[in-house]
Design an enzyme around this catalytic site. Sequence first.
Site: not given
Ligand code: PBG
Length: 337
Positions: A203, A213, A242, A257, A322
């Site tokens: 990630k 967010r 990782e 990701k 999505y």
């Molecule tokens: C954090 C988390 C993130 C996403 C899902 N869980 C990243 C973040 O906010 O730093 C991102 C998913 C997306 O952008 O669709 N644990």
Amino acid sequence: MTRSVDEITGSRRMRRNRRFDWSRRLTRENLVTVDDLIWPIFLIEGENVTEPVGSMPGVERMSVDLAVKAARKAADLGIPALAPFPNIPIAKRDETGAAILNPDGIYCEFIRRAKMEVPEIGLITDVALDPFTSHGHDGILRDGVIVNDETVEHVARAAVIQAQAGSDIISPSEMMDGRIGAIRDALDAAGFQDVAIMSYATKFASAFYGPYREAVSTGGLLKGDKKTYYLDPANTDEAMRECELDIEEGADMLMVKPGMPYLDIVHRVKQTFAMPTFAYQVSGEYSLIMAGVEKGFLDHDRAMMESMLAFKRAGCDGVLTYFAPKVAELLASGWKY
Ligand code: PBG
């Protein structure tokens, strides 16, 4: 002296196989099917309520009852699994993200109800603390540092609580060291040997998470960035390391990701480890395509399906997207590439 095309190509003509729809179908190497889809959804408190996510046209947060209905629809379309994320009221968030351990919160409530009412769909649940912390970080924040070991303990406890609610796959996205092994131990000790782990193994500290967010209301809370725990977007070898560690610690599946800007990582991970490999087409990737569509610059269906094919070509066994219900509906309507 210029050569004719015949002189240049000899008898080699690449276009022969592309002449007809049937010959293109016959020579096609990759396909997207409904079995490739994991649908991330956003939960809110309340009954029969939805809220649009402004930066993600077509995506809305749903109360648990409506999310269960969405799960029903997804299962009927043939989508194998859902990845829910909660947006709980800011007042319920604190420094340590304690609310993730609440078995009566909307997250566990959704897991329980979806398992009961739509038993045929898989549930992939996250144990990162960010939707539960008052500072928007994925771990426990002490004196400006995200403390690793304490966060791992918390995350492992959350994994057991989610497994008790009915989660099929625990999917930790917080990138703490040692989390996969700790989650495996905690699940096994609690009798959940059959609950799997899909590691967010690679990630990256990416700009493409912005709309997510907003969706879980962490953007306004987040102080600083996540560079001390997410991967540097410049690194490939570190991503491989990782994966290697997560496999040793007991990961059943790996995820990369974000997705589209990181298909080189997907390809290398799949080639090297031959593990079930997934990519997360994150919020910013979704929003980019949708913004292009809204501007009239892109064709929605073609851009969406081409992005799905790119994941398959790179080596993905499946994609968190999505677009999942849209892709499933389009495939069901007899979509032609
Ligand atoms: C954090 C988390 C993130 C996403 C899902 N869980 C990243 C973040 O906010 O730093 C991102 C998913 C997306 O952008 O669709 N644990």
